[in-house]
Write an enzyme that holds these catalytic residues in place. Structure first.
Site, short mmCIF file in Angstrom:
data_model
loop_
_atom_site.label_atom_id
_atom_site.label_comp_id
_atom_site.label_asym_id
_atom_site.label_seq_id
_atom_site.Cartn_x
_atom_site.Cartn_y
_atom_site.Cartn_z
CG ASP A 147 -2.15 -0.92 0.92
OD1 ASP A 147 -2.52 -1.08 -0.26
OD2 ASP A 147 -2.70 -1.49 1.88
CG ASP A 172 -7.71 -3.78 -1.43
OD1 ASP A 172 -8.13 -4.83 -1.93
OD2 ASP A 172 -8.03 -3.39 -0.30
N1 GLY Z 1 -7.04 -1.52 1.19
C1 GLY Z 1 -7.73 -2.05 2.31
C2 GLY Z 1 -9.16 -1.70 2.33
O1 GLY Z 1 -9.74 -1.25 1.37
O2 GLY Z 1 -9.74 -1.88 3.38
#
Ligand code: GLY
Length: 381
Positions: A101, A163
């Site tokens: 992320d 994601d």
């Molecule tokens: N990227 C983690 C979520 O959307 O909760």
């Protein structure tokens, strides 16, 4: 998009942005030395300390500040945005806490700074983060590894999650900056893998796919933050819509636009009558939990599709985005400047004990979507 909005919608979006800016002028001063994730009893928490600094949402407060700087030109927003950017340097020093992320963390902070002001420190930080993300690429499975260690008891060296489509922007940006095709090849291979393994025949998206990290063969899927394996976690659908549009904007590859549209059609056909989005389109009727973040993120992706649609198709995507944003502004916004946070009824995960609270990325994408409608968003992805 402004030219495609009715007079009534133009008035509504300007009025909604006025309310956002009026509130944030007050809230920003209380939160100037914080990196919030959520507000509890109207007060933001703070993830800028060394223990929480690697939390994946730590780019969104800075991102809100950059979007508001773009909108208003008020340098106070820039000053506060840079607090997040500088605090995130702790992650580079710690290293062990970092994960895929890094796109969510450094695109709306350091890279936004570089794009908006040309700050060379923003460029350096962005390239540092991009290099770490590229190091997570599994060349046999052609995917970017999501997390470290274990997740709910599973070892996840072969896990990829939907994601990550949003994090790819960091690599595309680095490729342009360095004129180095490796940083475009890796995210395109990941996007191709996501197209093959995450997008189901009905247009919905798997949240998590596990691959054998030695052979690249798919071994399992998981329900992630949704109700169960095979269900339809709404934020995952939103990440897919917006994420494939980001890949399309960076590469022009038609398959990515088509994928974004397929997931969008599935999403649009599942929007409830009231326009408010549940955590999962396939969860039981009771208990019923909403996730406003899914609505705000989907709206951003739908507006992006509308940008590339012709006169015949545009109303479908733009109309759906407006429906989602109208529903949020009418009944899921807290406009009280004495309370931190804007969007209500956001939910991180179905399995969590607590649901329906304010979450920073809901606020971020709500603001970004509104600014997209008036063609005044800072393109950070
Ligand atoms: N990227 C983690 C979520 O959307 O909760």
């Amino acid at each position: 998009m402004l030219q495609y909005l009715s007079q009534e919608d133009q008035k509504w979006v300007q009025e909604t942005l006025r309310k956002v800016t009026e509130k944030m002028e007050v809230v920003r001063e209380r939160a100037q030395k914080k990196i919030p994730f959520t507000s509890k009893n109207g007060v933001y928490d703070d993830h800028s300390g060394e223990k929480e600094i690697n939390w994946w949402t730590n780019g969104f407060w800075g991102g809100m500040m950059w979007q508001l700087y773009q909108k208003t030109g008020d340098p106070r927003y820039m000053e506060i945005a840079r607090y997040s950017e500088e605090a995130l340097d702790q992650c580079f020093e710690q290293f062990m806490g970092l994960h895929h992320d890094v796109g969510f963390m450094w695109m709306p902070t350091a890279v936004a700074d570089y794009r908006k002001t040309g700050n060379p420190d923003g460029r350096r930080r962005g390239l540092h983060a991009a290099t770490l993300l590229a190091g997570r690429f599994n060349p046999v499975g052609r995917f970017i590894r999501a997390w470290n260690d274990e997740w709910h008891g599973h070892v996840n060296t072969g896990w990829a999650i939907i994601d990550c489509m949003m994090n790819l922007s960091l690599l595309y940006w680095a490729s342009d900056e360095l004129d180095d095709p490796r940083f475009r090849q890796n995210p395109m291979m990941h996007a191709d893998t996501a197209l093959e393994h995450f997008i189901r025949p009905d247009g919905s998206a798997n949240p998590i796919v596990e691959f054998d990290p030695e052979t690249g063969i798919e071994t399992a899927t998981y329900g992630g933050q949704g109700y169960e394996n095979g269900s339809s976690w709404t934020r995952g659908q939103s990440w897919a819509i917006y994420g494939f549009m980001i890949s399309y904007r960076h590469t022009g590859k038609q398959e990515y636009l088509d994928a974004a549209k397929r997931v969008a059609h599935y999403f649009i056909s599942n929007i409830p009558e009231n326009g408010l989005i549940p955590i999962d389109f396939r969860m039981p009727k009771e208990p019923y939990y909403e996730d406003s973040t899914a609505a705000a993120i989907a709206a951003c992706g739908l507006i992006e599709i509308a940008r590339f649609a012709d006169d015949l198709q545009r109303p479908l995507y733009l109309g759906a985005a407006l429906r989602l944003l109208h529903a949020l502004s009418a009944s899921r916004c807290d406009w009280d400047p004495e309370r931190d946070g804007i969007l209500e009824k956001c939910s991180s995960s179905y399995a969590e004990e607590t649901h329906e609270y304010n979450i920073i990325y809901g606020d971020y994408y709500f603001l970004e979507a509104l600014l997209k409608l008036i063609d005044n968003d800072l393109w950070v992805w």
